[in-house]
Design a protein around this motif. Structure first.
Motif, PDB file in Angstrom:
ATOM      1  N   GLY A   1      33.235  39.031  45.273  1.00  0.00           N
ATOM      2  CA  GLY A   1      34.505  39.448  45.846  1.00  0.00           C
ATOM      3  C   GLY A   1      35.715  39.109  44.988  1.00  0.00           C
ATOM      4  O   GLY A   1      36.834  39.477  45.320  1.00  0.00           O
ATOM      5  N   LEU A   2      35.492  38.414  43.864  1.00  0.00           N
ATOM      6  CA  LEU A   2      36.615  38.029  43.011  1.00  0.00           C
ATOM      7  C   LEU A   2      36.416  38.441  41.561  1.00  0.00           C
ATOM      8  O   LEU A   2      37.290  39.055  40.969  1.00  0.00           O
ATOM      9  CB  LEU A   2      36.852  36.516  43.094  1.00  0.00           C
ATOM     10  CG  LEU A   2      38.030  35.965  42.306  1.00  0.00           C
ATOM     11  CD1 LEU A   2      39.342  36.552  42.814  1.00  0.00           C
ATOM     12  CD2 LEU A   2      38.063  34.443  42.405  1.00  0.00           C
ATOM     13  N   THR A   3      35.274  38.118  40.973  1.00  0.00           N
ATOM     14  CA  THR A   3      35.075  38.363  39.542  1.00  0.00           C
ATOM     15  C   THR A   3      33.946  39.361  39.284  1.00  0.00           C
ATOM     16  O   THR A   3      33.119  39.624  40.149  1.00  0.00           O
ATOM     17  CB  THR A   3      34.723  37.063  38.792  1.00  0.00           C
ATOM     18  OG1 THR A   3      33.464  36.566  39.266  1.00  0.00           O
ATOM     19  CG2 THR A   3      35.790  36.018  38.966  1.00  0.00           C
ATOM     20  N   PHE A   4      33.929  39.877  38.073  1.00  0.00           N
ATOM     21  CA  PHE A   4      32.834  40.689  37.566  1.00  0.00           C
ATOM     22  C   PHE A   4      32.752  40.430  36.064  1.00  0.00           C
ATOM     23  O   PHE A   4      33.711  39.925  35.460  1.00  0.00           O
ATOM     24  CB  PHE A   4      33.020  42.182  37.884  1.00  0.00           C
ATOM     25  CG  PHE A   4      34.324  42.756  37.410  1.00  0.00           C
ATOM     26  CD1 PHE A   4      34.409  43.393  36.181  1.00  0.00           C
ATOM     27  CD2 PHE A   4      35.462  42.653  38.193  1.00  0.00           C
ATOM     28  CE1 PHE A   4      35.617  43.922  35.744  1.00  0.00           C
ATOM     29  CE2 PHE A   4      36.671  43.184  37.765  1.00  0.00           C
ATOM     30  CZ  PHE A   4      36.742  43.818  36.541  1.00  0.00           C
ATOM     31  N   ARG A   5      31.609  40.747  35.465  1.00  0.00           N
ATOM     32  CA  ARG A   5      31.405  40.451  34.043  1.00  0.00           C
ATOM     33  C   ARG A   5      32.498  41.057  33.189  1.00  0.00           C
ATOM     34  O   ARG A   5      32.837  42.228  33.342  1.00  0.00           O
ATOM     35  CB  ARG A   5      30.045  40.972  33.576  1.00  0.00           C
ATOM     36  CG  ARG A   5      28.905  40.132  34.092  1.00  0.00           C
ATOM     37  CD  ARG A   5      27.581  40.611  33.575  1.00  0.00           C
ATOM     38  NE  ARG A   5      27.512  40.398  32.139  1.00  0.00           N
ATOM     39  CZ  ARG A   5      26.608  40.962  31.356  1.00  0.00           C
ATOM     40  NH1 ARG A   5      25.725  41.785  31.856  1.00  0.00           N
ATOM     41  NH2 ARG A   5      26.607  40.715  30.076  1.00  0.00           N
ATOM     42  N   TYR A   6      33.039  40.255  32.296  1.00  0.00           N
ATOM     43  CA  TYR A   6      34.062  40.631  31.322  1.00  0.00           C
ATOM     44  C   TYR A   6      35.389  41.064  31.962  1.00  0.00           C
ATOM     45  O   TYR A   6      36.263  41.560  31.269  1.00  0.00           O
ATOM     46  CB  TYR A   6      33.575  41.732  30.368  1.00  0.00           C
ATOM     47  CG  TYR A   6      32.278  41.395  29.690  1.00  0.00           C
ATOM     48  CD1 TYR A   6      32.203  40.346  28.782  1.00  0.00           C
ATOM     49  CD2 TYR A   6      31.119  42.098  29.976  1.00  0.00           C
ATOM     50  CE1 TYR A   6      31.015  40.019  28.164  1.00  0.00           C
ATOM     51  CE2 TYR A   6      29.917  41.778  29.368  1.00  0.00           C
ATOM     52  CZ  TYR A   6      29.865  40.735  28.453  1.00  0.00           C
ATOM     53  OH  TYR A   6      28.692  40.419  27.853  1.00  0.00           O
ATOM     54  N   GLY A   7      35.532  40.896  33.266  1.00  0.00           N
ATOM     55  CA  GLY A   7      36.738  41.333  33.956  1.00  0.00           C
ATOM     56  C   GLY A   7      37.929  40.434  33.685  1.00  0.00           C
ATOM     57  O   GLY A   7      37.807  39.214  33.639  1.00  0.00           O
ATOM     58  N   ARG A   8      39.082  41.038  33.526  1.00  0.00           N
ATOM     59  CA  ARG A   8      40.337  40.314  33.363  1.00  0.00           C
ATOM     60  C   ARG A   8      41.250  40.540  34.560  1.00  0.00           C
ATOM     61  O   ARG A   8      42.408  40.171  34.539  1.00  0.00           O
ATOM     62  CB  ARG A   8      41.033  40.736  32.082  1.00  0.00           C
ATOM     63  CG  ARG A   8      40.231  40.348  30.869  1.00  0.00           C
ATOM     64  CD  ARG A   8      40.955  40.645  29.607  1.00  0.00           C
ATOM     65  NE  ARG A   8      40.110  40.311  28.473  1.00  0.00           N
ATOM     66  CZ  ARG A   8      40.549  40.230  27.254  1.00  0.00           C
ATOM     67  NH1 ARG A   8      41.806  40.484  26.995  1.00  0.00           N
ATOM     68  NH2 ARG A   8      39.724  39.929  26.294  1.00  0.00           N
ATOM     69  N   ARG A   9      40.682  41.180  35.582  1.00  0.00           N
ATOM     70  CA  ARG A   9      41.379  41.428  36.835  1.00  0.00           C
ATOM     71  C   ARG A   9      40.464  40.994  37.966  1.00  0.00           C
ATOM     72  O   ARG A   9      39.235  41.010  37.825  1.00  0.00           O
ATOM     73  CB  ARG A   9      41.671  42.915  37.022  1.00  0.00           C
ATOM     74  CG  ARG A   9      42.478  43.536  35.941  1.00  0.00           C
ATOM     75  CD  ARG A   9      42.701  45.005  36.262  1.00  0.00           C
ATOM     76  NE  ARG A   9      41.464  45.781  36.238  1.00  0.00           N
ATOM     77  CZ  ARG A   9      41.074  46.516  35.224  1.00  0.00           C
ATOM     78  NH1 ARG A   9      41.819  46.576  34.141  1.00  0.00           N
ATOM     79  NH2 ARG A   9      39.968  47.205  35.272  1.00  0.00           N
ATOM     80  N   SER A  10      41.054  40.688  39.105  1.00  0.00           N
ATOM     81  CA  SER A  10      40.234  40.389  40.271  1.00  0.00           C
ATOM     82  C   SER A  10      39.674  41.702  40.811  1.00  0.00           C
ATOM     83  O   SER A  10      40.142  42.781  40.473  1.00  0.00           O
ATOM     84  CB  SER A  10      41.062  39.687  41.352  1.00  0.00           C
ATOM     85  OG  SER A  10      41.964  40.602  41.945  1.00  0.00           O
ATOM     86  N   ARG A  11      38.673  41.608  41.658  1.00  0.00           N
ATOM     87  CA  ARG A  11      38.090  42.795  42.275  1.00  0.00           C
ATOM     88  C   ARG A  11      39.110  43.561  43.090  1.00  0.00           C
ATOM     89  O   ARG A  11      38.983  44.760  43.284  1.00  0.00           O
ATOM     90  CB  ARG A  11      36.921  42.398  43.175  1.00  0.00           C
ATOM     91  CG  ARG A  11      35.703  42.022  42.401  1.00  0.00           C
ATOM     92  CD  ARG A  11      34.560  42.909  42.853  1.00  0.00           C
ATOM     93  NE  ARG A  11      33.375  42.612  42.090  1.00  0.00           N
ATOM     94  CZ  ARG A  11      32.809  43.485  41.275  1.00  0.00           C
ATOM     95  NH1 ARG A  11      33.299  44.679  41.155  1.00  0.00           N
ATOM     96  NH2 ARG A  11      31.737  43.160  40.626  1.00  0.00           N
ATOM     97  N   ARG A  12      40.164  42.884  43.581  1.00  0.00           N
ATOM     98  CA  ARG A  12      41.191  43.555  44.381  1.00  0.00           C
ATOM     99  C   ARG A  12      42.004  44.539  43.547  1.00  0.00           C
ATOM    100  O   ARG A  12      42.637  45.431  44.083  1.00  0.00           O
ATOM    101  CB  ARG A  12      42.124  42.542  45.023  1.00  0.00           C
ATOM    102  CG  ARG A  12      41.418  41.718  46.053  1.00  0.00           C
ATOM    103  CD  ARG A  12      42.237  40.707  46.787  1.00  0.00           C
ATOM    104  NE  ARG A  12      43.639  40.567  46.455  1.00  0.00           N
ATOM    105  CZ  ARG A  12      44.512  39.977  47.232  1.00  0.00           C
ATOM    106  NH1 ARG A  12      44.145  39.499  48.386  1.00  0.00           N
ATOM    107  NH2 ARG A  12      45.764  39.841  46.862  1.00  0.00           N
ATOM    108  N   LEU A  13      41.996  44.412  42.234  1.00  0.00           N
ATOM    109  CA  LEU A  13      42.754  45.327  41.365  1.00  0.00           C
ATOM    110  C   LEU A  13      41.885  46.443  40.774  1.00  0.00           C
ATOM    111  O   LEU A  13      42.389  47.288  40.061  1.00  0.00           O
ATOM    112  CB  LEU A  13      43.417  44.557  40.217  1.00  0.00           C
ATOM    113  CG  LEU A  13      44.643  43.755  40.581  1.00  0.00           C
ATOM    114  CD1 LEU A  13      45.203  43.047  39.355  1.00  0.00           C
ATOM    115  CD2 LEU A  13      45.707  44.612  41.229  1.00  0.00           C
ATOM    116  N   VAL A  14      40.609  46.402  41.037  1.00  0.00           N
ATOM    117  CA  VAL A  14      39.696  47.406  40.464  1.00  0.00           C
ATOM    118  C   VAL A  14      39.715  48.658  41.298  1.00  0.00           C
ATOM    119  O   VAL A  14      39.808  48.677  42.451  1.00  0.00           O
ATOM    120  CB  VAL A  14      38.263  46.855  40.366  1.00  0.00           C
ATOM    121  CG1 VAL A  14      37.304  47.899  39.870  1.00  0.00           C
ATOM    122  CG2 VAL A  14      38.253  45.663  39.452  1.00  0.00           C
TER     123      VAL A  14
END
Length: 110
Positions: free
Chosen positions: A97-110
């Motif tokens: 609910g917060l991170t994903f691999r190589y992500g520089r944004r939270s899941r809320r911004l995806v």
């Protein structure tokens, strides 16, 4: 504005994360948090591991709070995979609910 108010304002409460600090820095709200799960599952083989290899801080952009941009400074750990046949020797824990691999944004911004 107190730290408790900032933590409530951020309101991105997810399981497995402890908010250590929240502060105002100009136009930003900086939320310092850390992962607290005892173990994490390897994305390569699915085996859970509690053997911590190292850790580092991820900086994630998140939705605005109180009219300010939010930056999450999340301390995560790199674990050693216990499965000898797994092609991954180490892996980084992901917060559902917060991170994903190589992500520089939270899941809320995806």
């Amino acid at each position: 504005m107190g730290d408790v108010v900032l933590a409530d304002l951020w309101c991105h409460q997810v399981e497995g994360v402890l908010i250590e600090d929240a502060l105002l820095d100009g136009e930003f709200v900086i939320v310092r948090a850390r992962a607290v799960a005892d173990q994490a599952g390897c994305p390569g083989c699915g085996v859970a591991s509690s053997r911590v290899h190292s850790g580092y801080v991820r900086r994630l952009a998140d939705r605005e709070a109180g009219g300010r941009r939010v930056v999450i400074e999340l301390r995560v750990r790199r674990f050693r995979c216990r499965e000898q046949q797994c092609p991954r020797a180490t892996f980084v824990e992901q917060i559902t609910g917060l991170t994903f691999r190589y992500g520089r944004r939270s899941r809320r911004l995806v």
